[in-house]
Design a protein around this motif. Structure first.
Motif, mmCIF file in Angstrom:
data_model
loop_
_atom_site.group_PDB
_atom_site.id
_atom_site.type_symbol
_atom_site.label_atom_id
_atom_site.label_comp_id
_atom_site.label_asym_id
_atom_site.label_seq_id
_atom_site.Cartn_x
_atom_site.Cartn_y
_atom_site.Cartn_z
ATOM 1 N N ALA A 31 0.882 -1.115 0.126
ATOM 2 C CA ALA A 31 -0.066 0.130 0.011
ATOM 3 C C ALA A 31 0.983 1.226 -0.132
ATOM 4 N N LEU A 32 1.910 1.279 0.857
ATOM 5 C CA LEU A 32 2.867 2.595 0.846
ATOM 6 C C LEU A 32 3.496 2.342 -0.568
ATOM 7 N N ALA A 33 3.753 1.562 -1.240
ATOM 8 C CA ALA A 33 4.374 1.564 -2.613
ATOM 9 C C ALA A 33 3.556 2.103 -3.566
ATOM 10 N N TYR A 34 2.310 1.797 -3.521
ATOM 11 C CA TYR A 34 1.151 2.363 -4.424
ATOM 12 C C TYR A 34 1.132 4.161 -3.846
ATOM 13 N N ARG A 65 -6.972 -2.965 -5.744
ATOM 14 C CA ARG A 65 -8.258 -3.042 -6.582
ATOM 15 C C ARG A 65 -8.519 -2.260 -7.456
ATOM 16 N N TYR A 66 -9.191 -2.341 -8.467
ATOM 17 C CA TYR A 66 -9.171 -1.382 -9.786
ATOM 18 C C TYR A 66 -10.263 -0.128 -8.949
ATOM 19 N N GLY A 67 -9.702 1.123 -9.641
ATOM 20 C CA GLY A 67 -10.374 2.156 -9.384
ATOM 21 C C GLY A 67 -9.861 3.128 -8.316
ATOM 22 N N VAL A 68 -9.002 2.534 -7.583
ATOM 23 C CA VAL A 68 -8.484 3.376 -6.173
ATOM 24 C C VAL A 68 -7.345 4.114 -6.631
ATOM 25 N N PRO A 69 -7.418 5.379 -6.624
ATOM 26 C CA PRO A 69 -5.946 6.264 -6.902
ATOM 27 C C PRO A 69 -5.035 5.728 -6.343
ATOM 28 N N PHE A 70 -3.797 5.678 -6.635
ATOM 29 C CA PHE A 70 -2.699 5.139 -6.206
ATOM 30 C C PHE A 70 -2.491 5.916 -4.848
ATOM 31 N N GLY A 71 -2.557 7.071 -4.909
ATOM 32 C CA GLY A 71 -2.135 8.229 -3.846
ATOM 33 C C GLY A 71 -3.057 8.078 -2.617
ATOM 34 N N GLU A 72 -4.266 7.055 -2.766
ATOM 35 C CA GLU A 72 -5.065 6.951 -1.770
ATOM 36 C C GLU A 72 -5.135 5.331 -1.254
ATOM 37 N N ALA A 73 -4.297 4.585 -1.834
ATOM 38 C CA ALA A 73 -4.361 3.143 -1.252
ATOM 39 C C ALA A 73 -4.238 2.821 0.155
ATOM 40 N N THR A 74 -4.823 1.904 0.731
ATOM 41 C CA THR A 74 -4.984 1.396 1.928
ATOM 42 C C THR A 74 -4.684 -0.192 1.690
ATOM 43 N N VAL A 75 -4.484 -0.728 2.953
ATOM 44 C CA VAL A 75 -4.331 -2.383 2.934
ATOM 45 C C VAL A 75 -5.814 -2.707 2.765
ATOM 46 N N ASP A 76 -6.794 -2.130 3.144
ATOM 47 C CA ASP A 76 -8.077 -2.607 2.984
ATOM 48 C C ASP A 76 -8.508 -2.493 1.429
ATOM 49 N N ASP A 77 -7.751 -1.806 0.587
ATOM 50 C CA ASP A 77 -8.038 -1.822 -0.724
ATOM 51 C C ASP A 77 -7.504 -2.845 -1.560
ATOM 52 N N SER A 244 10.359 10.748 2.320
ATOM 53 C CA SER A 244 10.301 12.147 1.838
ATOM 54 C C SER A 244 8.691 12.264 1.338
ATOM 55 N N ARG A 245 8.272 11.351 0.574
ATOM 56 C CA ARG A 245 6.976 11.235 -0.045
ATOM 57 C C ARG A 245 5.698 10.864 0.694
ATOM 58 N N VAL A 246 5.855 9.975 1.554
ATOM 59 C CA VAL A 246 4.635 9.568 2.369
ATOM 60 C C VAL A 246 5.305 9.540 3.941
ATOM 61 N N PRO A 247 5.392 10.644 4.364
ATOM 62 C CA PRO A 247 5.936 10.781 5.736
ATOM 63 C C PRO A 247 5.002 10.055 6.941
ATOM 64 N N ASP A 248 3.604 9.791 6.667
ATOM 65 C CA ASP A 248 2.907 9.482 7.689
ATOM 66 C C ASP A 248 2.469 8.058 7.061
ATOM 67 N N PRO A 249 3.299 6.729 7.668
ATOM 68 C CA PRO A 249 2.806 5.618 7.096
ATOM 69 C C PRO A 249 1.630 4.737 7.657
ATOM 70 N N THR A 250 1.001 5.556 8.469
ATOM 71 C CA THR A 250 -0.310 4.959 9.270
ATOM 72 C C THR A 250 -1.221 5.205 8.109
ATOM 73 N N VAL A 251 -1.147 6.147 7.000
ATOM 74 C CA VAL A 251 -2.385 6.489 6.246
ATOM 75 C C VAL A 251 -2.910 5.260 5.575
ATOM 76 N N VAL A 252 -1.810 4.173 5.400
ATOM 77 C CA VAL A 252 -2.476 2.852 4.533
ATOM 78 C C VAL A 252 -3.397 2.162 5.659
ATOM 79 N N ASP A 253 -3.345 2.518 6.846
ATOM 80 C CA ASP A 253 -3.988 1.511 7.821
ATOM 81 C C ASP A 253 -5.572 2.049 8.151
ATOM 82 N N ALA A 254 -6.001 3.215 7.185
ATOM 83 C CA ALA A 254 -7.285 3.740 7.302
ATOM 84 C C ALA A 254 -8.157 2.850 6.754
#
Length: 254
Positions: A31-34, A65-77, A244-254
């Motif tokens: 999810a962080l890679a996306y 999954r299809y349709g999720v913008p990469f910058g909004e990816a979470t584990v649940d996606d 540098s680009r995703v300073p808060d890794p917890t965003v993917v746990d939302a």
């Protein structure tokens, strides 16, 4: 903001005692890679995909999954894709091209965990030359005698036959330049594959901007490979980038 842990020079890819712990780690890194692709403005036209092999169901891989913008990816996606291309865990559809390309590569390379591909500002233009990298910058040393070119006109892969041809071109290397299409990297972890991708994009940029550059000599390139081509360097490159680009890794746990 919940920051990443401090990054130290001797840090390496962590290991885990159970398959469940390994799976959760891979999902978070995927999810962080996306998210990183999104932060780089890559994949904004739905072009690209990153996969991570499941640690237990090793003939399956996780995908956004299809349709999720990469910058909004979470584990649940994330969804788990089976050998026949069907979603076997999670909810949603997938980009079928991701299955066509990634599954044959995972099948051919059982030791790899991750495959990464998207269309970028320099990797795609360089791929139009259908030419390998020259050792004209530090990062290029990582791919010295360790990358390939896919000389094929199928730039929109529509079957696993196309993916099998890509896997054959890739061989045992960590990067294949897809003619008129872009870059694809693999690694034994999400972090490593992503690190190679970032470095390959930098190498592409140097090729585009300095077409007449003088190559590093083979002797010097071989000497530098010990450090620059080490899988740990791929891991570190990704870890620098996400800080540098995703300073808060917890965003993917939302």
């Amino acid at each position: 903001m919940n920051a990443h842990p401090p990054l130290r020079p001797d840090d390496t890819e962590p290991s885990f005692a159970t398959a469940d712990e390994t799976r959760r780690h891979r999902q978070r890194r995927l999810a962080l890679a996306y998210r990183l692709f999104g932060a780089m403005h890559w994949g904004e036209q739905g072009d690209g995909h990153i996969s991570a092999r499941d640690p237990e169901l090793t003939d399956c891989f996780w995908l956004l999954r299809y349709g999720v913008p990469f910058g909004e990816a979470t584990v649940d996606d994330l969804v788990l894709v089976g050998p026949n291309g069907a979603v076997v865990d999670g909810e949603g559809e997938i980009n079928p091209t991701a299955y066509y390309i990634h599954m044959p590569i995972h099948d051919a390379r059982p030791e790899i965990v991750c495959v990464a591909h998207t269309h970028t500002g320099y990797g795609t233009p360089w791929s139009a030359n259908a030419a390998p990298f020259r050792t004209i910058c530090q990062e290029a040393v990582a791919f010295h005698d360790d990358h390939a070119v896919f000389h094929d006109g199928e730039v929109d892969v529509q079957s696993t036959d196309g993916g099998k041809r890509i896997a054959a071109a890739l061989g045992e290397t960590k990067l294949v330049i897809l003619r008129s299409h872009g870059l694809l990297t693999v690694g034994r972890s999400v972090d490593e594959a992503m690190g190679w991708y970032l470095m390959a994009e930098r190498v592409s940029e140097v090729h585009v901007k300095a077409p007449d550059a003088e190559p590093i000599g083979d002797e010097d390139a071989e000497r530098c490979r010990a450090s620059i081509a080490d899988p740990a360097q791929g891991w570190k490159t990704f870890n620098w980038a996400i800080r540098s680009r995703v300073p808060d890794p917890t965003v993917v746990d939302a």
